[in-house]
Design a protein around this motif. Structure first.
Motif, PDB file in Angstrom:
ATOM      1  N   LEU A 171      35.471 -28.541  -0.753  1.00  0.00           N
ATOM      2  CA  LEU A 171      35.795 -27.276  -1.433  1.00  0.00           C
ATOM      3  C   LEU A 171      34.890 -27.114  -2.659  1.00  0.00           C
ATOM      4  O   LEU A 171      35.352 -26.993  -3.788  1.00  0.00           O
ATOM      5  CB  LEU A 171      37.262 -27.237  -1.868  1.00  0.00           C
ATOM      6  N   PHE A 172      33.590 -27.107  -2.441  1.00  0.00           N
ATOM      7  CA  PHE A 172      32.593 -27.080  -3.520  1.00  0.00           C
ATOM      8  C   PHE A 172      33.006 -26.130  -4.640  1.00  0.00           C
ATOM      9  O   PHE A 172      33.204 -24.934  -4.424  1.00  0.00           O
ATOM     10  CB  PHE A 172      31.243 -26.661  -2.948  1.00  0.00           C
ATOM     11  N   HIS A 173      33.182 -26.658  -5.842  1.00  0.00           N
ATOM     12  CA  HIS A 173      33.724 -25.895  -6.960  1.00  0.00           C
ATOM     13  C   HIS A 173      32.871 -26.034  -8.222  1.00  0.00           C
ATOM     14  O   HIS A 173      31.824 -26.721  -8.199  1.00  0.00           O
ATOM     15  CB  HIS A 173      35.170 -26.322  -7.246  1.00  0.00           C
ATOM     16  N   ALA A 174      33.307 -25.394  -9.295  1.00  0.00           N
ATOM     17  CA  ALA A 174      32.533 -25.375 -10.542  1.00  0.00           C
ATOM     18  C   ALA A 174      32.335 -26.768 -11.123  1.00  0.00           C
ATOM     19  O   ALA A 174      31.301 -27.055 -11.742  1.00  0.00           O
ATOM     20  CB  ALA A 174      33.221 -24.465 -11.564  1.00  0.00           C
ATOM     21  N   GLY A 175      33.316 -27.649 -10.946  1.00  0.00           N
ATOM     22  CA  GLY A 175      33.179 -29.025 -11.420  1.00  0.00           C
ATOM     23  C   GLY A 175      32.029 -29.737 -10.735  1.00  0.00           C
ATOM     24  O   GLY A 175      31.253 -30.463 -11.371  1.00  0.00           O
ATOM     25  N   HIS A 176      31.890 -29.515  -9.420  1.00  0.00           N
ATOM     26  CA  HIS A 176      30.779 -30.080  -8.670  1.00  0.00           C
ATOM     27  C   HIS A 176      29.446 -29.528  -9.185  1.00  0.00           C
ATOM     28  O   HIS A 176      28.496 -30.280  -9.424  1.00  0.00           O
ATOM     29  CB  HIS A 176      30.907 -29.736  -7.187  1.00  0.00           C
ATOM     30  N   ALA A 177      29.373 -28.215  -9.312  1.00  0.00           N
ATOM     31  CA  ALA A 177      28.121 -27.563  -9.727  1.00  0.00           C
ATOM     32  C   ALA A 177      27.649 -28.068 -11.079  1.00  0.00           C
ATOM     33  O   ALA A 177      26.459 -28.348 -11.285  1.00  0.00           O
ATOM     34  CB  ALA A 177      28.311 -26.045  -9.761  1.00  0.00           C
ATOM     35  N   GLU A 178      28.585 -28.226 -12.008  1.00  0.00           N
ATOM     36  CA  GLU A 178      28.215 -28.645 -13.358  1.00  0.00           C
ATOM     37  C   GLU A 178      27.774 -30.105 -13.431  1.00  0.00           C
ATOM     38  O   GLU A 178      26.832 -30.436 -14.146  1.00  0.00           O
ATOM     39  CB  GLU A 178      29.389 -28.400 -14.319  1.00  0.00           C
ATOM     40  N   ILE A 179      28.429 -30.993 -12.680  1.00  0.00           N
ATOM     41  CA  ILE A 179      28.006 -32.398 -12.706  1.00  0.00           C
ATOM     42  C   ILE A 179      26.638 -32.550 -12.047  1.00  0.00           C
ATOM     43  O   ILE A 179      25.811 -33.375 -12.470  1.00  0.00           O
ATOM     44  CB  ILE A 179      29.059 -33.322 -12.034  1.00  0.00           C
ATOM     45  N   LEU A 180      26.357 -31.729 -11.024  1.00  0.00           N
ATOM     46  CA  LEU A 180      25.037 -31.758 -10.392  1.00  0.00           C
ATOM     47  C   LEU A 180      23.965 -31.244 -11.349  1.00  0.00           C
ATOM     48  O   LEU A 180      22.840 -31.764 -11.369  1.00  0.00           O
ATOM     49  CB  LEU A 180      25.047 -30.928  -9.111  1.00  0.00           C
ATOM     50  N   ARG A 181      24.307 -30.249 -12.139  1.00  0.00           N
ATOM     51  CA  ARG A 181      23.355 -29.718 -13.126  1.00  0.00           C
ATOM     52  C   ARG A 181      22.996 -30.791 -14.145  1.00  0.00           C
ATOM     53  O   ARG A 181      21.824 -30.989 -14.491  1.00  0.00           O
ATOM     54  CB  ARG A 181      23.947 -28.492 -13.820  1.00  0.00           C
ATOM     55  N   HIS A 182      23.992 -31.510 -14.622  1.00  0.00           N
ATOM     56  CA  HIS A 182      23.756 -32.568 -15.611  1.00  0.00           C
ATOM     57  C   HIS A 182      22.994 -33.739 -14.991  1.00  0.00           C
ATOM     58  O   HIS A 182      22.136 -34.345 -15.651  1.00  0.00           O
ATOM     59  CB  HIS A 182      25.086 -33.042 -16.192  1.00  0.00           C
ATOM     60  N   ALA A 183      23.306 -34.054 -13.743  1.00  0.00           N
ATOM     61  CA  ALA A 183      22.606 -35.150 -13.072  1.00  0.00           C
ATOM     62  C   ALA A 183      21.125 -34.807 -12.873  1.00  0.00           C
ATOM     63  O   ALA A 183      20.247 -35.649 -13.099  1.00  0.00           O
ATOM     64  CB  ALA A 183      23.261 -35.440 -11.725  1.00  0.00           C
ATOM     65  N   ARG A 184      20.851 -33.570 -12.483  1.00  0.00           N
ATOM     66  CA  ARG A 184      19.457 -33.135 -12.258  1.00  0.00           C
ATOM     67  C   ARG A 184      18.627 -33.217 -13.532  1.00  0.00           C
ATOM     68  O   ARG A 184      17.422 -33.506 -13.500  1.00  0.00           O
ATOM     69  CB  ARG A 184      19.456 -31.704 -11.719  1.00  0.00           C
ATOM     70  N   ALA A 185      19.260 -33.002 -14.675  1.00  0.00           N
ATOM     71  CA  ALA A 185      18.553 -33.019 -15.955  1.00  0.00           C
ATOM     72  C   ALA A 185      18.079 -34.421 -16.337  1.00  0.00           C
ATOM     73  O   ALA A 185      17.237 -34.574 -17.228  1.00  0.00           O
ATOM     74  CB  ALA A 185      19.458 -32.462 -17.056  1.00  0.00           C
ATOM     75  N   LEU A 186      18.577 -35.445 -15.651  1.00  0.00           N
ATOM     76  CA  LEU A 186      18.216 -36.832 -15.971  1.00  0.00           C
ATOM     77  C   LEU A 186      16.928 -37.285 -15.283  1.00  0.00           C
ATOM     78  O   LEU A 186      16.434 -38.379 -15.562  1.00  0.00           O
ATOM     79  CB  LEU A 186      19.356 -37.780 -15.575  1.00  0.00           C
ATOM     80  N   GLY A 187      16.403 -36.480 -14.387  1.00  0.00           N
ATOM     81  CA  GLY A 187      15.189 -36.883 -13.675  1.00  0.00           C
ATOM     82  C   GLY A 187      14.389 -35.719 -13.145  1.00  0.00           C
ATOM     83  O   GLY A 187      14.544 -34.576 -13.592  1.00  0.00           O
ATOM     84  N   ASP A 188      13.540 -36.016 -12.158  1.00  0.00           N
ATOM     85  CA  ASP A 188      12.648 -35.005 -11.575  1.00  0.00           C
ATOM     86  C   ASP A 188      13.125 -34.524 -10.208  1.00  0.00           C
ATOM     87  O   ASP A 188      12.682 -33.479  -9.723  1.00  0.00           O
ATOM     88  CB  ASP A 188      11.238 -35.589 -11.400  1.00  0.00           C
ATOM     89  N   PHE A 189      14.017 -35.307  -9.581  1.00  0.00           N
ATOM     90  CA  PHE A 189      14.411 -35.023  -8.200  1.00  0.00           C
ATOM     91  C   PHE A 189      15.841 -35.496  -8.012  1.00  0.00           C
ATOM     92  O   PHE A 189      16.153 -36.660  -8.294  1.00  0.00           O
ATOM     93  CB  PHE A 189      13.479 -35.773  -7.254  1.00  0.00           C
ATOM     94  N   LEU A 190      16.723 -34.591  -7.560  1.00  0.00           N
ATOM     95  CA  LEU A 190      18.124 -34.950  -7.363  1.00  0.00           C
ATOM     96  C   LEU A 190      18.438 -35.104  -5.881  1.00  0.00           C
ATOM     97  O   LEU A 190      18.350 -34.153  -5.107  1.00  0.00           O
ATOM     98  CB  LEU A 190      19.056 -33.910  -7.981  1.00  0.00           C
TER      99      LEU A 190
END
Length: 433
Positions: A277-296
């Motif tokens: 049930l992809f939700h806002a919590g998922h989207a936001e943690i993925l955004r923060h994870a992507r900011a830690l590198g070049d490729f998620l």
């Protein structure tokens, strides 16, 4: 030297006369065309002058700026069907502007939304095909708002699915746009709708409360694959919605894929989970994870893995459905469909993973304390990090909202069932998806 100067001067004189004669000819021709147009208008023949000028301005404007298309919706409990609609809409222009309907208008027209405006805005903004968002868009596009779209937001075309959208009086909600030649239609994505997903959860609630317990091999597979053997002929269960069938294809995966590969020196971040049930919590943690590198790189667990850790009623969405939702997210570069629960050293080497991350909010927070800790390998290698989850939302949070307002959502689904059935009875093939 002097004769050369005289020759060059004579040459320039000839060129200047030629340019002046060409300019004079062009002006004479333009004057003739304008005079002829005025005479034609005076005697009642030919198109009107404003139409001639407006046609010229439109052509020039189109060459100077990108084609902007508009699509709106509630986007409640965002799923891959919404994402596919936005993908199709974006393909019809250069920039996609999305209108998100307000909580108040959704409540008035459909019943209470499961996810609030803030969460829905996060979800729409996370879709990689969206360029701009208009908050609090009206549920029904009236003439005033359509004028605003065309003039203030510089929208060229309004996009909608092949399912009819009618006002309470039965008239076409997009009649004005169609008449103006500024409406385009896309194909509805088969096998999923917000109504269908709520129906899946309500069915699970009924199964639990009735004491009719099912094993993983029955209930979970039935609902996560979009059907129930009791209603496998496409009929609705009593008091619920039509349970539709999701038919995954390789083409859909390709359409959603980024087709990216990390560079040789890229810092690859890995995060895994059910992402049900992809939700806002998922989207936001993925955004923060992507900011830690070049490729998620995102690992999506199998249905069996999710069921073993979260219970027989999970996941609500099957592996292919969950994969499409993740692939549509702008922060994600690649996914592992059916990732193993345990992140092994071999897996880290295979994908050249630099850092494995996990949020502070998850369905199973005790896994790190278990004897069979799935992150033991990255921890021992010193490449594991827990990152603060921006939102305190899980899949269970969404399900609890449904359960807490059970009767309201039951009525909402019953109201929607008739239009859903009518669509499937009268649907036709729409090419170009």
């Amino acid at each position: 030297m002097g004769s050369n100067d005289d020759g060059g001067s004579a040459c320039r004189d000839v060129l200047e006369k030629f340019v002046r004669s060409r300019y004079a000819s062009a002006m004479l021709l333009a004057g003739f065309v304008l005079s002829a147009s005025v005479i034609a208008l005076h005697i009642g023949h030919g198109p009107t002058l404003p139409s001639l000028l407006s046609g010229f301005r439109l052509s020039g404007r189109r060459r100077k700026r990108p084609i902007r298309v508009y699509m709106d919706g509630c986007f409640d409990m965002m799923h891959y069907g919404h994402c596919n609609a936005l993908r199709q809409a974006r393909a019809l222009g250069d920039e996609l502007v999305v209108g998100v309907v307000s909580d108040e208008e959704i409540t008035e027209n459909k019943g209470p939304p499961v996810t609030a405006m803030k969460e829905r805005m996060i979800m729409v903004g996370a879709v990689k095909w969206v360029d701009e968002i208009i908050p609090d868009a009206p549920y029904a596009i009236n003439e005033e708002f359509m004028y605003k779209l065309f003039n203030e937001y510089r929208i060229d075309y309004i996009i909608h699915g092949d399912d009819p959208c009618l006002f309470p009086d039965g008239t076409d909600a997009y009649a004005i746009a169609k008449k103006a030649g500024r409406f385009k239609q896309i194909k509805r994505t088969e096998g999923v709708s917000s109504t269908d997903i709520v129906g899946r959860m309500l069915l699970c609630v009924r199964e639990r409360t009735s004491g009719d317990h099912h094993t993983h091999s029955s209930l979970q597979r039935q609902f996560s694959h979009g059907h129930n053997p009791r209603f496998d002929d496409g009929r609705s269960p009593q008091g619920g919605t039509r349970v539709s069938h999701f038919l995954p294809t390789s083409q859909r995966i390709v359409q959603f894929s980024n087709r990216k590969v990390p560079g040789p020196d890229a810092r690859i971040i890995y995060i895994d989970g059910a992402f049900d049930l992809f939700h806002a919590g998922h989207a936001e943690i993925l955004r923060h994870a992507r900011a830690l590198g070049d490729f998620l790189l995102v690992g999506i667990h199998t249905d069996q893995t999710v069921s073993s850790s979260q219970g027989a009623h999970r996941p609500i969405m099957n592996l292919h459905e969950r994969s499409l939702s993740i692939l549509a997210c702008r922060y994600v570069d690649e996914v592992i469909i059916g990732a193993p629960r345990v992140v092994s050293k071999d897996m880290i080497t295979t994908f050249n993973i630099s850092l494995v991350v996990r949020g502070t909010v998850a369905e199973n927070m005790d896994c790190l304390m278990e004897k069979s800790n799935p992150y033991a390998a990255p921890m021992s290698m010193g490449i594991f990090q827990t990152i603060q989850s921006p939102l305190d939302i899980t899949t269970s949070t969404i399900i609890k909202r449904i359960v807490a307002n059970h009767e309201a959502y039951q009525k909402r689904n019953e109201k929607k069932e008739q239009s859903e059935r009518k669509y499937y009875e009268n649907k036709t093939c729409v090419s170009g998806d």
